[in-house]
Design an enzyme around this catalytic site. Structure first.
Site, short mmCIF file in Angstrom:
data_model
loop_
_atom_site.label_atom_id
_atom_site.label_comp_id
_atom_site.label_asym_id
_atom_site.label_seq_id
_atom_site.Cartn_x
_atom_site.Cartn_y
_atom_site.Cartn_z
N ASN A 129 62.84 67.55 -15.37
CA ASN A 129 61.88 68.61 -15.65
C ASN A 129 61.69 69.35 -14.34
O ASN A 129 61.56 68.73 -13.29
CB ASN A 129 60.55 67.99 -16.11
CG ASN A 129 59.58 69.07 -16.57
OD1 ASN A 129 59.96 70.23 -16.68
ND2 ASN A 129 58.35 68.67 -16.84
N GLU A 182 37.06 88.12 -26.42
CA GLU A 182 37.83 87.34 -27.41
C GLU A 182 37.40 85.89 -27.49
O GLU A 182 37.66 85.24 -28.49
CB GLU A 182 39.33 87.46 -27.16
CG GLU A 182 39.85 86.85 -25.89
CD GLU A 182 41.38 86.99 -25.80
OE1 GLU A 182 42.04 87.08 -26.84
OE2 GLU A 182 41.89 87.00 -24.68
N HIS A 228 30.13 109.60 -16.36
CA HIS A 228 30.58 110.54 -17.41
C HIS A 228 30.26 110.02 -18.80
O HIS A 228 30.88 110.44 -19.78
CB HIS A 228 32.09 110.77 -17.25
CG HIS A 228 32.44 111.37 -15.92
ND1 HIS A 228 32.14 112.67 -15.58
CD2 HIS A 228 33.00 110.80 -14.83
CE1 HIS A 228 32.54 112.90 -14.34
NE2 HIS A 228 33.06 111.78 -13.86
N LYS A 247 47.72 83.24 -31.80
CA LYS A 247 48.39 83.15 -30.50
C LYS A 247 49.55 84.14 -30.42
O LYS A 247 49.78 84.75 -29.40
CB LYS A 247 48.92 81.74 -30.27
CG LYS A 247 49.59 81.56 -28.89
CD LYS A 247 48.63 81.83 -27.77
CE LYS A 247 49.26 81.83 -26.40
NZ LYS A 247 48.32 82.35 -25.36
#
Ligand code: AGP
Length: 609
Positions: free
Chosen positions: A100, A488, A504, A604
């Site tokens: 890995n 979210e 503004h 997802k």
């Protein structure tokens, strides 16, 4: 990150390893394989696709062997297929290894082995390590010595697991910046890339340290450092439940992934810098193309779009290349102006977002060069772009994107620095920026240490009727991402805009109880920002500012000032404010009792238009 598993002891080893790999499936992968010794030969069985494609080879009657190692691969070198899946053999099938991480110098090692007559079957860096170990594993040499000799030649981040047909009761492992944990049982030993794969069998766990290697046998585990000095076993008793273990002990995947970001920085840079601090992005276009490109068009959705805004800043400030950023969902309906000298860059964590795929399709119809900046190798966008730069953030489980965003921005930085190198851009000192990037993981870790201060802000902010996210220059782009996170997962209403835009219109929304979060990475913008902050405070708003520790001007300005480490580059300072914004949204959501990893109404990967 790949899933690694291994067992030696009295149980049926193949069944144990398959069960371990199943417990690591949540990490995401694209192929799987197993190795074991039977009748004095190493058997290797591996399949692309899901674990079931591998286990179905054995059915319910797996060979009765006492040692096996297994691997579920998250591809970084070479496409996800049977040949590239692990384990890999050496030249003479004396040893088999799983791995890995990334071996950065694999190409030069491979070239020298090929010159000696070695033949390789796969595109992986792992197979190179296997050949080196097999080459060192001469008659009478213990497997651990052959591994140790090979480790001295490897550069990069890796967790290695090695078995041999000559010593079938032994598994040798080594760790350098890629997770590896060992389990100690009664007359049996275990290994895995993550704790959940050990807990059903033992709670006595050793977290192998970087620069350490170990030999696992059924009755003992021995550990040395890479120089061969024996080191004591440090056994921890883990009392987590399985689900907590998958989150590494964190309450949510999102918090785990925020804290993983220093490791993501290392993974994102791995294999992309040479020893002279120069960029080595051989998977993107060649110099001719980069000298032709006159305009860059970045296309993405959501958080990836926000990474694109940082990309625009980098392409324009460092390369003076005109750059547009489009929402994917708007791009193809806007009949965009594209020319043969436009480069289209699709940014996507999942590589499956329908709107971005549709935008990519339009670019290909217009015969525009396309480059993907994608996290999931083998995904549709990664496959369909002319070139792809994999962000190497590892699987991102939480719906709210955090570590993938950081990896996207870093990948854009690497790309821009690569082009600056190709074009020899005056004023862009690539080596200096690379040196700053090589320290960045530590700076990000220090930023995350401000978490207790951030929790205090979240406690005050959690019931605010509205939260502004503001900034100037690159901080205005980062503010959009901070606002999206707060929306979210904490479901708090936000108003985000460049700080100079307040007067503004948005300033009308400021009243007592409203909060503002203001990033201030760039000293040049600070005086103007101070007057924006005063405008808000004068109307009853409260202001959190995030600024580099080098600043001495804001202590008396902000209601709360969170200091982050300083770098010489405003775009790196801006990236260091991101974990603060991520943690602020996370803790606000946690305090509000919201469902964090699976927020309402969201997915997802948005594979519908
Ligand atoms: C980010 O927190 C969101 N989950 C969402 O905006 C996401 O970034 C967007 O859907 C794009 O996804 P992609 O990067 O996989 O293309």
């Amino acid at each position: 990150m790949c899933g690694i598993a291994g067992y030696v002891g009295r149980r049926r080893a193949i069944e144990v390893v398959f069960d371990q790999l199943k417990r690591l499936e949540y990490r995401g992968y694209d192929s799987a394989g197993i190795a074991f010794v039977q009748e004095n030969e190493i058997q290797v069985v591996k399949r692309a696709g899901k674990l079931s494609a591998l286990t179905s080879v054995f059915g319910s009657d797996s060979p009765e062997v006492q040692m096996a190692i297994g691997h579920s691969r998250w591809a970084t070198h070479g496409e996800p297929n049977d040949t590239n899946a692990h384990p890999h053999f050496d030249q003479h099938e004396q040893v088999a290894i799983i791995h890995n991480g990334i071996i950065e110098n694999y190409q030069e090692l491979k070239d020298s082995l090929v010159a000696e007559g070695h033949r390789f079957l796969s595109d992986t860096d792992t197979e190179v390590a296997a050949h080196l170990i097999g080459r060192a594993y001469t008659e009478g040499v213990p497997l651990e010595d052959a591994v140790r000799k090979t480790l001295a030649r490897l550069r990069g981040a890796y967790a290695l697991v090695v078995v041999s047909k000559r010593e079938p009761g032994k598994i040798v492992v080594a760790r350098n910046a890629s997770p590896l944990v060992l389990g100690v049982g009664e007359g049996e030993s275990f290994l895995a890339s993550d704790i959940p794969a050990l807990l059903p069998y033992t709670r006595e766990v050793i977290a192998l340290k970087d620069g350490h290697m170990a030999v696992l046998e059924e009755n003992q585990v021995r550990i040395w450092d890479f120089d061969g000095t024996p080191t004591p076993l440090e056994i921890m008793h883990i009392d987590w439940d399985i689900e907590a273990a998958q989150k590494g002990g964190y309450e949510h995947f999102m918090l785990k992934e925020i804290h993983e970001q220093p490791e993501v920085v290392r993974q994102c840079l791995a294999g992309r810098l040479d020893e002279k601090n120069a960029l080595r992005l051989d998977q993107v276009f060649n110099e001719t193309v980069w000298n032709e490109v006159e305009r860059v068009t970045l296309v993405a959705c959501g958080t990836s779009y926000h990474a694109g805004l940082i990309g625009k800043y980098l392409f324009e400030q460092l390369l003076r290349l005109p750059t547009d950023v489009f929402y994917s969902s708007e791009f193809r309906y806007g009949d965009p102006v594209l020319s043969p000298r436009t480069l289209a860059v699709m940014i996507s964590q999942s590589g499956e977002t329908a709107d971005t795929l549709a935008a990519l399709k339009l670019c290909k119809e217009r015969r525009i060069r396309t480059l993907g900046i994608v996290n999931v190798i083998g995904s549709s966008i990664a496959r369909d772009c002319d070139r792809v730069l994999i962000t190497q953030a590892g699987p991102e489980i939480s719906v709210a994107s955090t570590k993938a965003y950081t990896a996207q921005v870093l990948s854009l930085m690497l790309l821009v620095l690569h082009v600056a190198q190709v074009r020899e851009m005056p004023g862009v000192h690539v080596g200096d920026v690379v040196r700053a990037l090589q320290q960045f993981d530590g700076l990000l870790a220090r930023t995350i240490e401000t978490e207790p201060e951030i929790i205090k802000v979240a406690e005050e902010m959690q019931n605010a009727p509205l939260v502004f996210f503001l900034g100037r220059g690159i901080d205005a782009a980062v503010a959009l991402e901070g606002a999206l996170k707060m929306k979210e997962i904490a479901y708090l209403p936000t108003q985000e805009c460049p700080a100079g835009e307040m007067k503004h219109g948005p300033l009308a929304l400021i009243e007592k109880g409203v909060w503002a979060v203001v990033g201030s990475s760039d000293a040049k913008m600070r005086p103007k920002l101070v007057s924006n902050v005063r405008e808000i405070q004068a109307r009853g708003g409260r202001v959190v500012m995030i600024a580099p520790e080098s600043d001495q001007t804001l202590d008396s300005v902000a209601d709360v000032l969170i200091k982050t480490p300083s770098t010489p580059y405003e775009y790196l300072n801006a990236l260091l404010t991101v974990p603060v914004l991520q943690l602020l949204a996370y803790h606000t959501a946690r305090l509000r009792g919201e469902e964090i990893d699976q927020p309402r109404n969201l997915a997802k990967s948005v594979t519908v238009e």
